[in-house]
Write a protein that holds these residues in place. Structure first.
Motif, mmCIF file in Angstrom:
data_model
loop_
_atom_site.group_PDB
_atom_site.id
_atom_site.type_symbol
_atom_site.label_atom_id
_atom_site.label_comp_id
_atom_site.label_asym_id
_atom_site.label_seq_id
_atom_site.Cartn_x
_atom_site.Cartn_y
_atom_site.Cartn_z
ATOM 1 N N SER A 158 -16.241 -1.756 1.467
ATOM 2 C CA SER A 158 -15.592 -2.613 2.326
ATOM 3 C C SER A 158 -14.279 -2.720 1.603
ATOM 4 O O SER A 158 -12.928 -2.562 2.233
ATOM 5 N N PRO A 159 -13.988 -3.052 0.107
ATOM 6 C CA PRO A 159 -12.734 -3.112 -0.541
ATOM 7 C C PRO A 159 -11.954 -1.735 -0.126
ATOM 8 O O PRO A 159 -10.614 -1.743 -0.241
ATOM 9 N N LEU A 160 -12.734 -0.564 -0.287
ATOM 10 C CA LEU A 160 -11.940 0.652 0.145
ATOM 11 C C LEU A 160 -11.487 0.622 1.398
ATOM 12 O O LEU A 160 -10.347 1.183 1.651
ATOM 13 N N HIS A 161 -12.184 0.192 2.313
ATOM 14 C CA HIS A 161 -11.526 0.083 3.492
ATOM 15 C C HIS A 161 -10.490 -0.741 3.717
ATOM 16 O O HIS A 161 -9.492 -0.243 4.462
ATOM 17 N N HIS A 162 -10.557 -1.889 3.220
ATOM 18 C CA HIS A 162 -9.467 -2.762 3.193
ATOM 19 C C HIS A 162 -8.229 -2.212 2.666
ATOM 20 O O HIS A 162 -7.126 -2.297 3.017
ATOM 21 N N MET A 163 -8.520 -1.658 1.392
ATOM 22 C CA MET A 163 -7.266 -0.876 0.612
ATOM 23 C C MET A 163 -6.771 0.258 1.550
ATOM 24 O O MET A 163 -5.508 0.363 1.750
ATOM 25 N N ALA A 164 -7.727 1.087 2.207
ATOM 26 C CA ALA A 164 -7.114 2.222 2.922
ATOM 27 C C ALA A 164 -6.400 1.819 4.038
ATOM 28 O O ALA A 164 -5.342 2.154 4.612
ATOM 29 N N ILE A 165 -6.905 0.641 4.754
ATOM 30 C CA ILE A 165 -6.069 0.042 6.101
ATOM 31 C C ILE A 165 -4.684 -0.511 5.706
ATOM 32 O O ILE A 165 -3.945 -0.252 6.295
ATOM 33 N N VAL A 166 -4.834 -1.279 4.533
ATOM 34 C CA VAL A 166 -3.495 -2.002 4.179
ATOM 35 C C VAL A 166 -2.576 -0.828 3.850
ATOM 36 O O VAL A 166 -1.327 -0.735 4.038
ATOM 37 N N SER A 167 -3.072 0.184 3.018
ATOM 38 C CA SER A 167 -2.090 1.252 2.732
ATOM 39 C C SER A 167 -1.509 2.063 3.858
ATOM 40 O O SER A 167 -0.380 2.412 3.666
ATOM 41 N N GLY A 168 -2.553 2.288 4.728
ATOM 42 C CA GLY A 168 -2.153 2.738 5.732
ATOM 43 C C GLY A 168 -0.940 2.356 6.675
ATOM 44 O O GLY A 168 -0.034 2.840 7.200
ATOM 45 N N ILE A 169 -1.136 0.997 6.892
ATOM 46 C CA ILE A 169 -0.291 0.044 7.656
ATOM 47 C C ILE A 169 1.084 0.147 6.838
ATOM 48 O O ILE A 169 2.281 0.347 7.534
ATOM 49 N N ALA A 170 0.943 -0.151 5.448
ATOM 50 C CA ALA A 170 2.120 -0.161 4.780
ATOM 51 C C ALA A 170 2.817 1.187 4.641
ATOM 52 O O ALA A 170 3.858 1.146 4.758
ATOM 53 N N ALA A 171 2.148 2.104 4.618
ATOM 54 C CA ALA A 171 2.773 3.480 4.838
ATOM 55 C C ALA A 171 3.761 3.908 5.951
ATOM 56 O O ALA A 171 4.601 4.243 5.984
ATOM 57 N N ALA A 172 2.941 3.531 6.777
ATOM 58 C CA ALA A 172 3.456 3.660 8.397
ATOM 59 C C ALA A 172 4.864 2.764 8.453
ATOM 60 O O ALA A 172 5.720 3.381 9.053
ATOM 61 N N VAL A 173 4.714 1.431 7.986
ATOM 62 C CA VAL A 173 5.855 0.657 8.356
ATOM 63 C C VAL A 173 7.098 1.067 7.425
ATOM 64 O O VAL A 173 8.321 1.206 7.853
ATOM 65 N N LEU A 174 6.761 1.492 5.969
ATOM 66 C CA LEU A 174 7.828 1.890 5.275
ATOM 67 C C LEU A 174 8.470 3.209 5.709
ATOM 68 O O LEU A 174 9.667 3.602 5.808
ATOM 69 N N PHE A 175 7.303 4.295 6.108
ATOM 70 C CA PHE A 175 7.970 5.282 6.617
ATOM 71 C C PHE A 175 9.024 5.393 7.893
ATOM 72 O O PHE A 175 9.993 6.028 8.191
ATOM 73 N N GLY A 176 8.256 4.323 8.683
ATOM 74 C CA GLY A 176 9.014 3.957 9.925
ATOM 75 C C GLY A 176 10.520 3.478 9.585
ATOM 76 O O GLY A 176 11.657 3.701 10.223
ATOM 77 N N ILE A 177 10.538 2.449 8.731
ATOM 78 C CA ILE A 177 11.870 1.760 8.086
ATOM 79 C C ILE A 177 12.715 3.047 7.855
ATOM 80 O O ILE A 177 13.928 3.175 7.849
ATOM 81 N N PHE A 178 12.160 4.084 6.936
ATOM 82 C CA PHE A 178 13.072 4.863 6.248
ATOM 83 C C PHE A 178 13.611 5.860 7.496
ATOM 84 O O PHE A 178 14.857 6.233 7.529
#
Lengths: 212, 503
Positions: free
Chosen positions: B471-491
């Protein structure tokens, strides 16, 4: 001798002078140069304020010089025509004093040689280095010129007057370790001998993190 | 004057506040870098100004020069001290080989003094003043190749002597410079170190000594603190330098425009900040992606203790008949069940369990206080379902966990083309170490019938011990994935715009 509580004769601001060797100070509030004349505190009528912040040392700076704690009491600035240098008056915790010269942030600490009476006029160089020798140390002359006192701050052990000029000669020992300065402002001239310092020889309590 | 407060360790260092100087030629406001500054070249009109105590006096005017690799105020860090380019000078030399020029950057620090960064004869040189002197009467009159030692014991070979003439200057200096000023120099190379030089310089009334070392491109790159993308690589001066007659090409970094008026510099600073943030966003996105990968990897961690594939038809189901009414409930396997077993009577509405496969797996060892992950997979399941009941049995007959998983996969309509999982994961916390095995019952059916029979496709059971709670790993993965997508999109979105704005 105990500390002296005095008031600036120009603006009345109080000042506590702790160094018994102080013969002059520059008021921190009005910039007036104040000196002792036959026991009386007098204002010279001159403003001697200097801008601050551009030198490594500064008035009131504390730190260690080769491990020995000191307080920076005052400064005299001289112009050599094409630029400036500063003479910082240091008082060590054991009561000793010294002059530290900061020229383009190169630093040397010097003390006046007592009893030197045979200082000849240093001839100008003619294709070779001009040599001098004091207390068994050979020096070669690097620079000569005329100095003009253009400002002072803090407390000083003598009275300086703005606009005073004198001829000087500066040099170093050939190995680059020692410095010499001859000031032709008296007869015989005053001779100062000292050591060139590395940056790390002086450690200030506040080095200024913006540039370190 | 205002007294600066004292601390327990003396007075606080006064702020470095450059004063403003008005250009006497054009009225532009210039910042005096230091109270040592005696000479400033106006960045607006290129007037050469001698600074007095009160006003600036115009000495001359000169044409601006481009093609420098570094701009005024570019920063360097040498030996832990920060320096900025305070002035740039070009010296020309004439000797028997013809005319050549040296570009000199005066690097200034209010705490450490001055260094000189020179580009000379295809090399970058960093020099500082020393007071060590040569053991010769006249260093300017030596023959090429002459050996000389200095008073600190170093040995040198005389390389050349000559006179350099100041051809160009801008920025600010602690002395008054005049185009045409001449400096006599004698250069020596270290006898045992080709990267070390020594120079004696003499002008009117003053002799100076310099210790010089050759600076590599890597050192220059590391020391340069410029924020400009276009100068993130150290300059290849040999490619960009113009001819040697003092007419440099414009091929090198064009900085004159950059250091124009203050508003341009502010805008440039804003663009630099934007670029910096964009690059940081990219870096953060990469970190997030790395985090995602690590979370995924961590979720797979553990030691596989059992892999069992159950194939349809290999294990004929026992004939299961509904129990006669009133008959005592009987555990067919005489399991000594634990507390977790549901002993409630069967729901009469549920269809009786018939068909399917029942078997015991091989035994495996489980450590105490560990998490057991059981992965169920039927990758070829299609238009069918499968149900897996598992009893985790400690020793011979103590069921510690009763578990189940459901797999089903059906082709839907156009809007929802597929539904149902082909995999399932079950977790079990193991308190007691020892030997375990599974009692498995699998059943299923093709189509949408609820009547169970044999499993329609092979089902694989994988048991992994020392697993991590997903469960925490999934949460971490989901948050990381969303953050990566948003930051990469901004870039991706902002970078072209930032480039346009900078242009």
């Amino acid at each position: 001798m105990t500390a002296r509580e005095i008031n600036c004769p120009n603006c009345g601001a109080p000042r506590r002078v702790e160094n018994p060797g102080t013969l002059m100070f520059v008021c921190e509030y009005c910039g007036a140069a104040v000196y002792w004349d036959e026991g009386q505190v007098r204002a010279s009528g001159q403003k001697a304020a200097l801008t601050e912040g551009f030198t490594r040392l500064y008035r009131g700076a504390t730190g260690r010089l080769r491990g020995k704690r000191f307080t920076t009491e005052g400064r005299v600035r001289y112009s050599f025509g094409r630029g400036f240098w500063d003479e910082w008056y240091l008082r060590f915790d054991d009561g000793a004093t010294a002059w530290l010269t900061e020229d383009n942030h190169e630093i040397c600490v010097e003390a006046k040689l007592a009893g030197v009476t045979d200082v000849a006029e240093v001839p100008p160089p003619q294709g070779s280095f001009t040599r001098a020798s004091f207390r068994g140390i050979d020096f070669m002359i690097e620079e000569r010129g005329e100095a003009e006192c253009i400002g002072a701050e803090g407390e000083l052990p003598f009275v300086v007057r703005l606009g005073e000029t004198y001829r000087y000669v500066d040099g170093s020992s050939p190995d680059g370790k020692h410095s010499v300065g001859i000031e032709y402002d008296a007869d015989p001239p005053n001779v100062f001998v000292g050591d060139w310092l590395r940056h790390e020889d002086v450690a200030l309590d506040d080095e200024g993190e913006d540039w370190t | 004057m205002t007294e600066v407060p004292r601390t327990s360790q003396g007075r606080v260092r006064p702020k470095l506040t450059p004063r403003e100087v008005k250009c006497s030629a054009c009225g532009g406001m210039l910042l005096e870098r230091s109270d040592d500054t005696r000479f400033v070249v106006c960045r607006y009109c290129n007037a050469h100004l001698e600074l007095g105590q009160v006003e600036a006096r115009v000495l001359s005017k000169a044409a601006p020069r481009h093609g420098f690799d570094y701009a005024i105020d570019d920063a360097f860090v040498w030996n832990g001290g920060r320096y900025v380019v305070a002035a740039r000078m070009v010296f020309t030399q004439s000797d028997e080989d013809g005319a050549s020029e040296t570009i000199e950057y005066l690097l200034w620090s209010p705490r450490r003094g001055t260094l000189y960064l020179d580009f000379d004869d295809g090399r970058w040189l960093l020099s500082r003043m020393v007071h060590v002197m040569p053991r010769c009467d006249d260093p300017f009159a030596l023959a090429e190749g002459a050996s000389v030692s200095t008073y600190d014991g170093d040995a040198w070979t005389f390389v050349e002597s000559g006179t350099g003439t100041l051809a160009y200057v801008d920025g600010s200096l602690p002395w008054v410079a005049t185009v045409g000023d001449r400096v006599q120099y004698a250069t020596f190379r270290a006898a045992h170190d080709g990267h070390k030089l020594y120079e004696v310089e003499r002008d009117a009334g003053e002799t100076e000594f310099c210790e010089i070392r050759v600076v590599s491109q890597a050192e220059l790159r590391a020391a340069a603190q410029t924020k400009h993308d276009e100068r993130s690589e150290p300059p290849d001066r040999t490619a960009s330098r113009g001819d040697s007659s003092g007419n440099p090409s414009e091929g090198a970094a064009s900085e004159g425009e950059r250091s124009g008026n203050p508003s341009e510099r502010v805008a440039e600073g804003a663009h630099a900040t934007t670029r910096w943030f964009l690059w940081m966003a990219l870096v953060a996105a990469v970190f997030c992606l790395t985090n995602l990968a690590l979370a995924s990897q961590a979720a797979r961690e553990g030691r596989v203790v059992l892999t069992k594939t159950i194939v349809p038809g290999l294990h004929p189901p026992p004939a299961v008949t509904p129990a006669p009414p009133g008959a005592p409930e009987e555990d067919p396997d005489d399991l000594e069940t634990g507390d977790v077993i549901d002993n409630s009577p069967p729901d009469p509405e549920e269809p009786p369990i018939v068909g399917g496969v029942e078997l015991n797996t091989d035994s495996f060892q489980l450590p105490a206080k560990s998490l057991l992950r059981i992965d169920l997979a039927a990758p070829t399941l299609n238009e069918a379902w499968a149900s897996i009941d598992l009893a985790l049995v400690y020793g011979d007959d103590l069921a510690t966990h009763i578990l189940d998983g459901d797999l089903a996969h059906y082709n839907g309509d156009e809007d929802d083309p597929e539904e149902g999982p082909r995999t399932d994961t079950i977790l079990a916390w193991i308190e007691q170490p020892g030997t375990y095995h599974f009692l498995v019952r699998v059943m299923g059916a093709k189509g949408d019938t609820e009547t169970p029979g044999d499993i329609p496709v092979p089902v694989t059971i994988t048991a992994t011990t020392d697993a991590r709670a997903p469960s925490p790993l999934h949460h971490m993965a989901i948050v990381s994935g969303i953050a990566a997508a948003v930051l990469f999109g901004i870039f991706l979105i902002r970078r072209p715009r930032a480039k346009e704005e900078a242009a």
